[in-house]
Write a protein that holds these residues in place. Structure first.
Motif, PDB file in Angstrom:
ATOM      1  N   LYS A  68       0.824  -1.215   0.000  1.00 12.93           N
ATOM      2  CA  LYS A  68       0.000   0.000   0.000  1.00 12.93           C
ATOM      3  C   LYS A  68       0.854   1.259   0.000  1.00 12.93           C
ATOM      4  O   LYS A  68       0.476   2.278  -0.601  1.00 12.93           O
ATOM      5  N   TYR A  69       2.015   1.195   0.684  1.00 16.49           N
ATOM      6  CA  TYR A  69       2.894   2.361   0.784  1.00 16.49           C
ATOM      7  C   TYR A  69       4.291   1.995   0.274  1.00 16.49           C
ATOM      8  O   TYR A  69       5.161   1.587   1.057  1.00 16.49           O
ATOM      9  N   PRO A  70       4.530   2.128  -1.020  1.00 15.03           N
ATOM     10  CA  PRO A  70       5.854   1.794  -1.579  1.00 15.03           C
ATOM     11  C   PRO A  70       6.976   2.634  -0.975  1.00 15.03           C
ATOM     12  O   PRO A  70       8.154   2.268  -1.096  1.00 15.03           O
ATOM     13  N   SER A  71       6.621   3.751  -0.307  1.00 15.91           N
ATOM     14  CA  SER A  71       7.627   4.606   0.328  1.00 15.91           C
ATOM     15  C   SER A  71       8.309   3.917   1.506  1.00 15.91           C
ATOM     16  O   SER A  71       9.386   4.349   1.943  1.00 15.91           O
ATOM     17  N   ILE A  72       7.709   2.845   2.038  1.00 16.73           N
ATOM     18  CA  ILE A  72       8.295   2.135   3.190  1.00 16.73           C
ATOM     19  C   ILE A  72       9.551   1.387   2.757  1.00 16.73           C
ATOM     20  O   ILE A  72       9.522   0.587   1.823  1.00 16.73           O
ATOM     21  N   THR A  73      10.652   1.660   3.443  1.00  9.90           N
ATOM     22  CA  THR A  73      11.934   1.019   3.110  1.00  9.90           C
ATOM     23  C   THR A  73      12.577   0.317   4.301  1.00  9.90           C
ATOM     24  O   THR A  73      13.543  -0.421   4.119  1.00  9.90           O
ATOM     25  N   TYR A  74      12.076   0.552   5.520  1.00  2.00           N
ATOM     26  CA  TYR A  74      12.672  -0.029   6.721  1.00  2.00           C
ATOM     27  C   TYR A  74      11.655  -0.876   7.487  1.00  2.00           C
ATOM     28  O   TYR A  74      10.468  -0.547   7.546  1.00  2.00           O
ATOM     29  N   LEU A  75      12.156  -1.941   8.103  1.00  2.00           N
ATOM     30  CA  LEU A  75      11.405  -2.745   9.065  1.00  2.00           C
ATOM     31  C   LEU A  75      12.288  -2.915  10.287  1.00  2.00           C
ATOM     32  O   LEU A  75      13.368  -3.525  10.194  1.00  2.00           O
ATOM     33  N   ILE A  76      11.855  -2.382  11.448  1.00  4.25           N
ATOM     34  CA  ILE A  76      12.680  -2.468  12.646  1.00  4.25           C
ATOM     35  C   ILE A  76      11.841  -2.895  13.846  1.00  4.25           C
ATOM     36  O   ILE A  76      10.624  -2.752  13.863  1.00  4.25           O
ATOM     37  N   GLY A  77      12.530  -3.431  14.854  1.00  8.58           N
ATOM     38  CA  GLY A  77      11.909  -3.677  16.146  1.00  8.58           C
ATOM     39  C   GLY A  77      12.102  -2.455  17.024  1.00  8.58           C
ATOM     40  O   GLY A  77      13.072  -1.694  16.858  1.00  8.58           O
ATOM     41  N   HIS A  78      11.202  -2.244  17.962  1.00  8.21           N
ATOM     42  CA  HIS A  78      11.297  -1.078  18.846  1.00  8.21           C
ATOM     43  C   HIS A  78      12.644  -1.030  19.563  1.00  8.21           C
ATOM     44  O   HIS A  78      13.213   0.048  19.775  1.00  8.21           O
ATOM     45  N   HIS A  79      13.160  -2.206  19.907  1.00  6.07           N
ATOM     46  CA  HIS A  79      14.434  -2.253  20.621  1.00  6.07           C
ATOM     47  C   HIS A  79      15.621  -1.799  19.766  1.00  6.07           C
ATOM     48  O   HIS A  79      16.717  -1.579  20.277  1.00  6.07           O
ATOM     49  N   GLU A  80      15.398  -1.617  18.473  1.00  3.45           N
ATOM     50  CA  GLU A  80      16.467  -1.220  17.550  1.00  3.45           C
ATOM     51  C   GLU A  80      16.419   0.265  17.193  1.00  3.45           C
ATOM     52  O   GLU A  80      17.250   0.731  16.408  1.00  3.45           O
ATOM     53  N   TYR A  81      15.469   1.009  17.760  1.00  2.50           N
ATOM     54  CA  TYR A  81      15.213   2.363  17.253  1.00  2.50           C
ATOM     55  C   TYR A  81      16.414   3.293  17.361  1.00  2.50           C
ATOM     56  O   TYR A  81      16.643   4.153  16.491  1.00  2.50           O
ATOM     57  N   LYS A  82      17.233   3.151  18.420  1.00  4.75           N
ATOM     58  CA  LYS A  82      18.365   4.065  18.595  1.00  4.75           C
ATOM     59  C   LYS A  82      19.441   3.877  17.528  1.00  4.75           C
ATOM     60  O   LYS A  82      20.265   4.765  17.310  1.00  4.75           O
ATOM     61  N   GLN A  83      19.419   2.734  16.850  1.00  4.70           N
ATOM     62  CA  GLN A  83      20.367   2.501  15.759  1.00  4.70           C
ATOM     63  C   GLN A  83      20.052   3.360  14.527  1.00  4.70           C
ATOM     64  O   GLN A  83      20.849   3.435  13.605  1.00  4.70           O
ATOM     65  N   MET A  84      18.883   4.006  14.541  1.00  2.00           N
ATOM     66  CA  MET A  84      18.497   4.872  13.422  1.00  2.00           C
ATOM     67  C   MET A  84      18.996   6.309  13.588  1.00  2.00           C
ATOM     68  O   MET A  84      18.837   7.135  12.684  1.00  2.00           O
ATOM     69  N   GLU A  85      19.595   6.614  14.743  1.00  2.23           N
ATOM     70  CA  GLU A  85      20.140   7.966  14.932  1.00  2.23           C
ATOM     71  C   GLU A  85      21.210   8.239  13.878  1.00  2.23           C
ATOM     72  O   GLU A  85      22.054   7.401  13.599  1.00  2.23           O
ATOM     73  N   GLY A  86      21.152   9.425  13.321  1.00  2.00           N
ATOM     74  CA  GLY A  86      22.122   9.791  12.294  1.00  2.00           C
ATOM     75  C   GLY A  86      21.612   9.585  10.882  1.00  2.00           C
ATOM     76  O   GLY A  86      22.197  10.088   9.932  1.00  2.00           O
ATOM     77  N   THR A  87      20.508   8.852  10.742  1.00  2.86           N
ATOM     78  CA  THR A  87      19.893   8.695   9.419  1.00  2.86           C
ATOM     79  C   THR A  87      18.990   9.903   9.163  1.00  2.86           C
ATOM     80  O   THR A  87      18.574  10.589  10.099  1.00  2.86           O
ATOM     81  N   PRO A  88      18.644  10.163   7.909  1.00  2.00           N
ATOM     82  CA  PRO A  88      17.752  11.294   7.606  1.00  2.00           C
ATOM     83  C   PRO A  88      16.358  11.151   8.220  1.00  2.00           C
ATOM     84  O   PRO A  88      15.624  12.143   8.311  1.00  2.00           O
TER      85      PRO A  88
END
Length: 237
Positions: free
Chosen positions: A177-197
């Motif tokens: 439904k949303y081709p814009s989705i590019t990531y799949l993460i677990g809540h416990h991994e969220y801090k690893q996204m720091e520094g990304t746009p």
């Protein structure tokens, strides 16, 4: 006379072959059923919308006319409660419950998620899919949250096979439904996204430690949707 008899026999054989019934073959595999989603709205009127806009302004530095988002991340969670009703009732009010002192200073906007999955795998949609929910620090403006009833005591990796299957089908549905989705993460991994746009949090002191929905659960879901080529969380250094 013999020639006539043979000719009649030949015609009889041809007619018999032509009328012989062809056995029907049945497919042994079950057809793929479309994902069934039940709408069960949480309270989300003008007050919650206004608090969401304020949250976006305070934490992300954006002034917005509405709370619509372009989803780029799916975040899987557990509720840390074994009861569906209790899990739902924590998300339903517009304002944060008094026992959430760990995040109350950041905003009184209640936590929420677009979806809640029951222990039996039933999928409930709690709010419009493209409205921002408060469910993950730094990434709310680009993410769709999926809560799963379970994770007893916020420690036990006890999500059910039915929930795993439902999450797999929900991820497929959302990506289609949303081709814009590019990531799949677990809540416990969220801090690893720091520094990304996609990371927008301006308050450097606003972080919490998470363990949901468990590494094994994420591994199983990712394995089942690997053909979607969704990215995992990865810190940009």
């Amino acid at each position: 006379m013999i020639r006539l008899f043979l000719l009649s026999l030949t015609l009889f054989s041809l007619i018999a072959c032509a009328t012989e019934s062809v056995p029907q073959r049945t497919c042994a595999t079950k057809p793929i059923q479309p994902l069934h989603i039940i709408d069960k709205p949480i309270d989300f009127d003008a007050e919650r919308i206004a608090m969401t806009k304020e949250y976006i302004q305070t934490h992300y530095g954006k002034t917005v006319e509405n709370i619509e988002i372009t989803p780029k991340i799916i975040v899987l969670h557990w509720t840390a409660d074994m009861s569906f009703d209790k899990s739902f009732n924590r998300l339903k009010p517009q304002k944060l419950l008094t026992d959430r002192k760990d995040i109350a200073k950041a905003s009184l906007l209640n936590v929420s998620a677009q979806f809640l999955v029951a222990r039996n795998g039933t999928v409930y949609r709690l709010m419009p899919e493209n409205w921002m929910a408060r469910h993950v620090i730094g990434l709310n403006y680009f993410s769709i949250g999926v809560e799963n009833v379970g994770g007893e005591g916020n420690k036990k990796d006890d999500l059910t096979p039915a929930q795993r299957r439902a999450n797999i089908e929900l991820v497929k549905y959302l990506k289609a439904k949303y081709p814009s989705i590019t990531y799949l993460i677990g809540h416990h991994e969220y801090k690893q996204m720091e520094g990304t746009p996609l990371w927008l949090e301006k308050d450097k002191g606003y972080r919490t430690n998470k363990s949901d929905p468990g590494a094994k659960f994420m591994l199983d879901v990712r394995k089942a949707v690997k053909n979607l080529h969704l990215k995992t969380a990865s810190r940009v250094r």
